[in-house]
Scaffold this motif. Structure first.
Motif, mmCIF file in Angstrom:
data_model
loop_
_atom_site.group_PDB
_atom_site.id
_atom_site.type_symbol
_atom_site.label_atom_id
_atom_site.label_comp_id
_atom_site.label_asym_id
_atom_site.label_seq_id
_atom_site.Cartn_x
_atom_site.Cartn_y
_atom_site.Cartn_z
ATOM 1 N N THR A 1 0.841 -1.203 0.000
ATOM 2 C CA THR A 1 0.000 0.000 0.000
ATOM 3 C C THR A 1 0.871 1.245 0.000
ATOM 4 O OG1 THR A 1 -1.761 -1.172 1.165
ATOM 5 C CG2 THR A 1 -1.804 1.233 1.252
ATOM 6 N N VAL A 2 1.956 1.219 0.775
ATOM 7 C CA VAL A 2 2.871 2.368 0.797
ATOM 8 C C VAL A 2 3.446 2.583 -0.598
ATOM 9 C CG1 VAL A 2 5.066 3.232 1.693
ATOM 10 C CG2 VAL A 2 3.433 2.161 3.243
ATOM 11 N N LYS A 3 3.842 1.506 -1.254
ATOM 12 C CA LYS A 3 4.426 1.632 -2.589
ATOM 13 C C LYS A 3 3.413 2.177 -3.593
ATOM 14 C CE LYS A 3 7.730 -2.083 -1.823
ATOM 15 N NZ LYS A 3 8.099 -3.456 -2.181
ATOM 16 N N SER A 4 2.174 1.679 -3.538
ATOM 17 C CA SER A 4 1.174 2.179 -4.485
ATOM 18 C C SER A 4 0.793 3.628 -4.170
ATOM 19 C CB SER A 4 -0.066 1.285 -4.501
ATOM 20 O OG SER A 4 -0.774 1.382 -3.286
ATOM 21 N N GLN A 5 0.678 3.960 -2.877
ATOM 22 C CA GLN A 5 0.384 5.344 -2.504
ATOM 23 C C GLN A 5 1.526 6.271 -2.931
ATOM 24 O OE1 GLN A 5 -2.431 6.798 -0.580
ATOM 25 N NE2 GLN A 5 -3.255 4.966 -1.560
ATOM 26 N N THR A 6 2.750 5.776 -2.862
ATOM 27 C CA THR A 6 3.902 6.554 -3.316
ATOM 28 C C THR A 6 3.803 6.804 -4.815
ATOM 29 O OG1 THR A 6 5.305 5.635 -1.569
ATOM 30 C CG2 THR A 6 6.424 6.611 -3.463
ATOM 31 N N ALA A 7 3.511 5.751 -5.577
ATOM 32 C CA ALA A 7 3.405 5.892 -7.035
ATOM 33 C C ALA A 7 2.280 6.847 -7.410
ATOM 34 C CB ALA A 7 3.181 4.521 -7.676
ATOM 35 N N HIS A 8 1.122 6.684 -6.793
ATOM 36 C CA HIS A 8 -0.009 7.562 -7.104
ATOM 37 C C HIS A 8 0.285 9.005 -6.677
ATOM 38 C CE1 HIS A 8 -2.514 4.312 -8.440
ATOM 39 N NE2 HIS A 8 -2.455 3.697 -7.264
ATOM 40 N N GLY A 9 0.876 9.169 -5.505
ATOM 41 C CA GLY A 9 1.205 10.509 -5.014
ATOM 42 C C GLY A 9 2.221 11.206 -5.897
ATOM 43 N N LEU A 10 3.269 10.479 -6.310
ATOM 44 C CA LEU A 10 4.275 11.069 -7.202
ATOM 45 C C LEU A 10 3.667 11.449 -8.545
ATOM 46 C CD1 LEU A 10 7.441 8.869 -6.548
ATOM 47 C CD2 LEU A 10 7.138 11.294 -6.015
#
Length: 173
Positions: A142-151
């Motif tokens: 979830t952290v990785k996907s939130q990072t990708a979406h946020g970036l």
């Protein structure tokens, strides 16, 4: 609490308040609100100090409390707004704000709070994925996907002018 417990509490926080305030400032972008977040975090930890002083990773626990306090603050609605008879006097900043810092801060404010928290914890506070997951109470995926979406949202908001958040990290300092 007894005197030894109070002493341990004071010893723990005496060296960490500056880092906590920096993290709070990175999360909210306002010095006064950062102070409020740190104060609320310190108070919450003090109320439970007898229990939590024995946890394995006390720093991660305190970071979790700080981030969740920030997220809770973002969830609160208009009823938290205080109406004043006149505009408050705000002191002028000691240094004029850096244009890039303002642009990055504004772009971060336009993305959802959880993605904002992930980006700040990952790139501005240099926390690893596992620790961010622990702080936010979610999986590393979830952290990785939130990072990708946020970036992605941050790049769109900035018009593609930031290739990495490393540029944003430098601009926010």
């Amino acid at each position: 609490m007894d005197d030894s417990s109070d002493a341990a509490y004071l010893a723990y926080f005496s060296g960490r308040l500056t880092a906590l305030r920096r993290m709070a400032y990175l999360l909210c972008g306002d010095g006064d609100q950062a102070d409020d977040l740190v104060q609320e975090t310190v108070t919450k930890v003090y109320a439970r100090w007898a229990r939590i002083s024995r946890v394995d990773n006390l720093d991660a626990y305190v970071h979790t409390v700080l981030v969740r306090t920030f997220l809770d603050e973002r969830r609160r609605g208009w009823w938290r707004v205080s109406l004043l008879a006149s505009a408050p006097d705000h002191p002028a900043p000691a240094h004029p704000p850096v244009e890039e810092r303002t642009v990055v801060r504004a772009a971060l404010a336009r993305i959802p709070p959880r993605q904002q928290a992930v980006l700040i914890l990952r790139f501005l506070c240099d926390l690893p994925v596992a620790e961010v997951a622990e702080v936010l109470g979610c999986s590393p995926g979830t952290v990785k996907s939130q990072t990708a979406h946020g970036l992605s949202k941050l790049r769109r908001s900035l018009g593609g002018s930031v290739n990495t958040l490393g540029d944003a990290r430098e601009a926010s300092r």
